[in-house]
Design an enzyme around this catalytic site. Sequence first.
Site, short mmCIF file in Angstrom:
data_model
loop_
_atom_site.label_atom_id
_atom_site.label_comp_id
_atom_site.label_asym_id
_atom_site.label_seq_id
_atom_site.Cartn_x
_atom_site.Cartn_y
_atom_site.Cartn_z
CG ASN A 9 41.93 42.57 45.75
OD1 ASN A 9 41.25 43.53 46.24
ND2 ASN A 9 42.55 42.51 44.64
NE ARG A 89 42.39 47.05 46.15
CZ ARG A 89 41.11 47.14 45.39
NH1 ARG A 89 40.18 46.49 45.48
NH2 ARG A 89 41.01 48.50 44.77
N GLY A 206 37.48 48.74 35.51
CA GLY A 206 36.82 47.71 35.99
C GLY A 206 35.34 48.53 36.28
CG HIS A 207 31.96 47.87 39.77
ND1 HIS A 207 31.81 48.88 40.86
CD2 HIS A 207 30.45 47.90 39.33
CE1 HIS A 207 30.49 49.23 40.98
NE2 HIS A 207 29.70 48.48 40.25
NE ARG A 237 33.45 53.61 42.79
CZ ARG A 237 34.48 53.01 42.85
NH1 ARG A 237 35.66 53.76 43.12
NH2 ARG A 237 34.66 51.81 42.46
N GLY A 326 38.76 46.43 30.75
CA GLY A 326 39.79 46.70 30.06
C GLY A 326 40.40 45.16 29.34
CD GLU A 375 43.69 44.88 41.79
OE1 GLU A 375 43.32 45.99 41.96
OE2 GLU A 375 42.75 44.08 42.15
#
Length: 402
Positions: A9, A89, A206-207, A237, A326, A375
């Site tokens: 991932n 992923r 998260g980031h 972002r 979170g 994930e």
Amino acid sequence: MREAFLIFNAGSSSLKFALYESRSLDLLCRGVLEERSEGMKLDIAGPLAGPFLEAPRPAETGHAGYIEWFLNLVRHRLGDLSLGAAGHRVVHGGAQFAAPIIVDDMAMAALEALVPLAPGHQPNNLMAIRAVARFWPDLPQIACFDTAFHRTQPRLAQLFGLPRGFSDAGILRYGFHGLSYEYIASRLPEIAGSRADGRVIVAHLGHGASLCAMRERRSVATTMGFTSLDGLMMGTRCGAIDPGVLLYLIRERGMSVETVADLLNNRSGLLGVSGISDDVRTLAASDDPRANEALDLFAYRIVREVGSLVSALGGLDLLIFTAGIGEHSALVRRKVCEQLRFFGLELDEQLNASGAMTISSDASEIGVYIVPTNEELPIADAVRRLIGISERPGPGITSQHG
């Protein structure tokens, strides 16, 4: 000799990896390599964690060095373990890939063409696939897509208000973090019982950060769109922005497209607003008012988008917090939940501070939970299904795609 699946991932700022026993999907090891302000950090757990903890740290930072380090350790230090397949992923599957696939040359070419839609992630994902192929050329590799979970959305939720030809050409709202949402959806029945199939919003913070509205544990709407820039403000972002701002920066400020792309992806968000850091932990510990303003804006944008998704769902039964922020930031959860009290949401401050699974009070009309994401497990499950290994009942991941 035990057979295992190798799972990668490769995110924008970290490399997560795991080894799962191929028939049972029992976890053998799961870890993350990431660069932090204090240097490279390795967190790893599981029965096979020892060889990785004992080995010298990677000589090179960045995804290429981390991947090479990990694959060398698997090949040379885990001699009693054979690999049955590798799973990855892959952030963007576009309109073409709505379910996991076995990777071949044609698939790689199609995924390479999607790099411009996820430039901070897709190259790292494909780098891991190529690296595994160099080490084990005949090993089957499976790609699992973050966009696939959202293909259950109604057509209207996927459309932009652009001329139809653009939508027909694949310019749609795709959504991301789908593997995380798939895992959370699989956990909801044991956590929330009959409410699991109700009106649920999952906050993957998260980031990179996004929200997903679910009904019957399927995606109805999400905050990210054509790329992972849309929606919430994130670590670096900007999230949703008036497109007129971009035109202004290019036309009036003379900024190049590359400079604007760097601004939106790498110099905005928590880092840009605070001028201090993209790390919530650093900002929460700071006395600088800019740090608090950045956190307030982060929470405000989450609340605004929750309101939008509640409208798409026609109400709200459950709110789930997951991913790094979170799961670990009681401050962010409190800032968000305080602004949602008008929905009938009541936070239990002590449970929130302790990081308990259930953090809503008994009086709350909406159930609020913290559910650590995983994930890698949906990827391992997809690998097992695609290469056709018979299995005994595993840890309970049910794919809704394929």
